[in-house]
Design a protein around this motif. Structure first.
Motif, mmCIF file in Angstrom:
data_model
loop_
_atom_site.group_PDB
_atom_site.id
_atom_site.type_symbol
_atom_site.label_atom_id
_atom_site.label_comp_id
_atom_site.label_asym_id
_atom_site.label_seq_id
_atom_site.Cartn_x
_atom_site.Cartn_y
_atom_site.Cartn_z
ATOM 1 N N VAL A 67 32.736 52.821 47.997
ATOM 2 C CA VAL A 67 34.035 52.786 47.315
ATOM 3 C C VAL A 67 35.114 52.388 48.328
ATOM 4 C CG1 VAL A 67 35.708 54.134 46.011
ATOM 5 C CG2 VAL A 67 33.246 54.538 45.715
ATOM 6 N N GLU A 68 35.780 51.300 48.045
ATOM 7 C CA GLU A 68 36.743 50.761 49.012
ATOM 8 C C GLU A 68 38.190 50.835 48.546
ATOM 9 O OE1 GLU A 68 35.609 46.821 50.249
ATOM 10 O OE2 GLU A 68 33.819 47.553 51.301
ATOM 11 N N THR A 69 38.426 50.864 47.239
ATOM 12 C CA THR A 69 39.817 50.784 46.784
ATOM 13 C C THR A 69 40.178 51.957 45.864
ATOM 14 O OG1 THR A 69 39.356 49.554 44.745
ATOM 15 C CG2 THR A 69 39.631 48.251 46.759
ATOM 16 N N GLU A 70 41.485 52.160 45.767
ATOM 17 C CA GLU A 70 42.003 53.208 44.911
ATOM 18 C C GLU A 70 41.660 52.931 43.441
ATOM 19 O OE1 GLU A 70 46.017 54.091 45.868
ATOM 20 O OE2 GLU A 70 46.082 55.779 44.459
ATOM 21 N N GLU A 71 41.654 51.639 43.074
ATOM 22 C CA GLU A 71 41.339 51.253 41.691
ATOM 23 C C GLU A 71 39.900 51.636 41.349
ATOM 24 O OE1 GLU A 71 42.831 49.130 43.926
ATOM 25 O OE2 GLU A 71 44.819 49.467 43.056
ATOM 26 N N GLU A 72 38.980 51.344 42.281
ATOM 27 C CA GLU A 72 37.576 51.719 42.057
ATOM 28 C C GLU A 72 37.455 53.231 41.912
ATOM 29 O OE1 GLU A 72 35.773 48.021 44.766
ATOM 30 O OE2 GLU A 72 35.732 50.053 45.562
ATOM 31 N N LEU A 73 38.128 53.950 42.810
ATOM 32 C CA LEU A 73 38.059 55.409 42.783
ATOM 33 C C LEU A 73 38.561 55.961 41.449
ATOM 34 C CD1 LEU A 73 37.564 58.101 44.246
ATOM 35 C CD2 LEU A 73 39.951 58.010 45.006
ATOM 36 N N TYR B 16 37.133 53.700 51.529
ATOM 37 C CA TYR B 16 38.407 54.189 51.016
ATOM 38 C C TYR B 16 38.723 55.561 51.615
ATOM 39 C CZ TYR B 16 42.112 55.896 48.051
ATOM 40 O OH TYR B 16 43.303 56.421 47.627
#
Ligand code: C2E
Ligand code: CA
Ligand code: CA
Ligand code: CA
Length: 279
Positions: free
Chosen positions: A238-244, A259
């Motif tokens: 998980v790399e981005t806030e959107e994915e999270l 992230y």
């Protein structure tokens, strides 16, 4: 090395492309450096936090092998682990790495867990598994705080042997995680028959999950599957806030990815644990 040309006419494809040939040479160099190196000094670990999706607090760390070769420089495990497997060197590497990992994790406060990657060769009962059990027992680290990660591909390669190995390990109290889930070709029936504790959903399903409806559907059903089978699930990469955000909505338990944190050196773990409250 050898005449790589197939056929003689102009414009005929080469059997080994230049890229393939240099990959072969690279692997030979890696094997040579693994055989001749002082692995005790050259191999070390980094530890990547695995955090609770809801509050970002760490539940443990995955140990990731690192190799600084005096002749080749820093080599990633994606390159040297497969070479070590093919060259019959992996059991030696695993023993060395597991010993270091358990020793270093011994400094962490309970109930933080250690996740450690095993290769399929480590699960052969006589020459692979028994030495590992001795290492775990001798370490003094509580086996109930240890998770051993086995990839889906490894599990499916020799289902009977892997099942037996898992049963043996579970009798010590260790947890078993199915790694890279979704990238192999196991049937759910097989997964269902294994006494697993965690499933790690591969990063390939997470990339752009906020924009890609297909990934969204797959992760949604994998998370539901884990819930049905009473397994906890870790989503990797998980790399981005959107994915999270999407993963939280889907009800994922645990997250691992840049992230929250990159793999950390052993010296920076204390600072990470003392660090500011995460969201
Ligand atoms: P893996 O077990 O799937 O480990 C996760 C890999 O994803 C690690 O790469 C980690 O650094 C990377 N990663 C974590 N979060 C992110 C993210 O948000 N974005 C991206 N792009 N990558 C992320 P690493 O350390 O290069 O390891 C690669 C593979 O090498 C591991 O994949 C594992 O299969 C193998 N490996 C590493 N250490 C060991 C070991 O001690 N023993 C064995 N048998 N295999 C190991
Ligand atoms: Ca892993
Ligand atoms: Ca993985
Ligand atoms: Ca992987």
């Amino acid at each position: 090395l050898y005449d790589a040309k197939r056929g003689s006419g102009r414009g005929k494809a080469h059997f080994f492309s230049a890229a393939h040939q240099s990959a072969i040479l690279q692997n030979i160099a890696i094997e040579h450096a693994l055989i001749n190196g002082n692995l005790e000094d050259e191999l070390y670990l980094e530890f990547q936090p695995i955090v609770e999706a809801g509050n970002g607090l760490p539940m443990g760390f995955e140990a990731l092998a690192r190799w600084r070769s005096p002749t080749l420089g820093q080599i990633s495990p994606g390159l040297f682990i497969p070479v070590a497997e093919r060259a019959g060197l992996i059991s030696k590497l695993t023993r060395l790495l597991l010993t270091k990992a358990l020793h270093q994790a011994g400094a962490w406060p309970a109930p933080l867990r250690l996740s450690f990657n095993l290769s399929v060769h480590d699960l052969s009962i006589a020459d692979g598994l028994l030495p590992l059990i001795s290492i775990i027992t001798a370490s003094g680290f509580d086996p109930r705080r240890l998770d051993l990660e086995i990839t889906e591909t490894a599990m499916m390669r020799d289902f009977a042997q892997v099942t037996q190995a898992i049963d043996t390990l579970k009798s010590l109290g260790v947890g078993i995680s199915l790694d890279d889930f979704g990238t192999g070709y196991s049937s759910l029936t097989q997964v269902h028959r294994l006494p697993l504790d965690k499933i790690k959903i591969d990063r390939s399903f997470v990339v752009d999950i906020d924009k890609n409806p297909a990934s969204h559907k797959i992760v949604k059903s994998l998370v539901a599957l884990c819930r049905d089978m009473d397994l906890s699930c870790v989503v990797e990469g998980v790399e981005t806030e959107e994915e999270l955000k999407v993963l939280r909505e889907l009800g994922c338990d645990l997250i691992q990815g840049f992230y929250f944190a990159r793999p950390l050196s052993v010296d920076s773990i204390a600072g990470f644990l003392a660090g500011p409250e995460r969201i």
